[in-house]
Design an enzyme around this catalytic site. Structure first.
Site, PDB file in Angstrom:
ATOM      1  N   ARG A  71      24.249  -6.159  40.873  1.00 13.74           N
ATOM      2  CA  ARG A  71      24.549  -5.318  39.733  1.00 13.74           C
ATOM      3  C   ARG A  71      24.160  -5.814  38.587  1.00 13.74           C
ATOM      4  O   ARG A  71      24.641  -7.088  38.348  1.00 13.74           O
ATOM      5  CB  ARG A  71      26.051  -4.890  39.678  1.00 13.74           C
ATOM      6  CG  ARG A  71      26.511  -4.056  38.313  1.00 13.74           C
ATOM      7  CD  ARG A  71      26.032  -2.774  38.206  1.00 13.74           C
ATOM      8  NE  ARG A  71      26.317  -2.191  37.025  1.00 13.74           N
ATOM      9  CZ  ARG A  71      27.198  -1.521  36.564  1.00 13.74           C
ATOM     10  NH1 ARG A  71      28.310  -1.270  37.457  1.00 13.74           N
ATOM     11  NH2 ARG A  71      27.400  -0.785  35.464  1.00 13.74           N
ATOM     12  N   ARG A 127      22.082   1.727  38.603  1.00  7.91           N
ATOM     13  CA  ARG A 127      22.651   0.519  39.019  1.00  7.91           C
ATOM     14  C   ARG A 127      22.624   0.420  40.557  1.00  7.91           C
ATOM     15  O   ARG A 127      22.756   1.754  41.373  1.00  7.91           O
ATOM     16  CB  ARG A 127      24.163   0.356  38.642  1.00  7.91           C
ATOM     17  CG  ARG A 127      25.063   1.277  39.204  1.00  7.91           C
ATOM     18  CD  ARG A 127      25.528   2.755  38.372  1.00  7.91           C
ATOM     19  NE  ARG A 127      25.412   2.624  37.074  1.00  7.91           N
ATOM     20  CZ  ARG A 127      26.141   2.837  36.261  1.00  7.91           C
ATOM     21  NH1 ARG A 127      27.664   2.656  36.512  1.00  7.91           N
ATOM     22  NH2 ARG A 127      26.374   2.701  34.977  1.00  7.91           N
ATOM     23  N   ASP A 176      28.394   0.463  41.464  1.00 13.59           N
ATOM     24  CA  ASP A 176      29.404   0.413  40.210  1.00 13.59           C
ATOM     25  C   ASP A 176      30.606   0.697  41.065  1.00 13.59           C
ATOM     26  O   ASP A 176      30.687   1.480  41.882  1.00 13.59           O
ATOM     27  CB  ASP A 176      28.981   1.547  39.430  1.00 13.59           C
ATOM     28  CG  ASP A 176      30.043   1.600  38.396  1.00 13.59           C
ATOM     29  OD1 ASP A 176      30.425   0.526  37.851  1.00 13.59           O
ATOM     30  OD2 ASP A 176      30.592   2.736  37.944  1.00 13.59           O
ATOM     31  N   ASP A 227      34.508   1.533  40.234  1.00 16.98           N
ATOM     32  CA  ASP A 227      35.559   2.017  39.112  1.00 16.98           C
ATOM     33  C   ASP A 227      37.042   1.787  39.952  1.00 16.98           C
ATOM     34  O   ASP A 227      37.003   2.243  40.978  1.00 16.98           O
ATOM     35  CB  ASP A 227      35.129   3.043  38.479  1.00 16.98           C
ATOM     36  CG  ASP A 227      34.235   3.066  37.735  1.00 16.98           C
ATOM     37  OD1 ASP A 227      33.830   2.083  37.140  1.00 16.98           O
ATOM     38  OD2 ASP A 227      33.425   4.107  37.408  1.00 16.98           O
TER      39      ASP A 227
END
Length: 171
Positions: free
Chosen positions: A84, A93, A96, A98
């Site tokens: 990343r 990307r 990712d 989250d």
């Protein structure tokens, strides 16, 4: 006592499903993390910046002894290990991760907001999250209620990629 946390994975460069499998394995190897459930893989249209390849997304429920900030730091390390590079907001990307929820905690610190502030706006987060935690309450609604309010044709479960992920993680 372990805290349940919800994570969302996304990627659209390279082979996101391989990056997802590596991230799940990294989480599972951490002594303070237990992987509880993984969703199917979903194909989703880009969000925010539209001139980029389609994304793959999924959700993972874990139980952890890590503090929320330490869990986020670990997830950011996994992202870096998977290549990343943070070049542009909402840009393409490899991976990712989250942090969506951390138990019932509400955290608003620089660099860490839990529940994730844009969950209710993102069908690509809600579809996989509601698959593995339909009754999870975010604000005053369940993940499945939030998903149903945003359901659209741009978020589709990919059974082939899901099978590939599950074979990779199990193997």
């Amino acid at each position: 006592m372990k805290t349940e946390a919800a994570l969302c994975f996304g990627g659209n460069l390279g082979d996101p499903v391989t990056a997802f499998a590596a991230a799940i394995e990294a989480l599972a190897r951490h002594p303070a993390v237990t992987v509880l459930r993984i969703s199917s893989v979903y194909r989703t249209a880009p969000w925010g910046k539209l001139d980029q390849p389609e994304f793959r997304n999924m959700a993972v429920m874990i139980a952890t002894d890590l503090a929320a900030a330490d869990l986020l730091a670990f997830c950011l390390r996994i992202e870096r290990e998977q290549g990343r590079e943070r070049k542009e907001r909402w840009g393409p990307r490899t991976l990712d991760i989250d942090l969506l929820t951390y138990g019932e905690a509400v955290i608003d610190e620089p660099g860490l907001q839990v529940p994730h502030p844009r969950i209710a706006e993102r069908a690509f987060v809600l579809a996989p999250l509601a698959e593995i935690a339909p009754a999870l309450v975010i604000g005053d609604r369940s993940a499945s209620e939030l998903r149903d309010a945003l359901a659209n044709d741009e978020v589709r479960r990919d059974d082939t990629e899901t099978a590939r992920l599950r074979n990779s993680v199990a193997g």
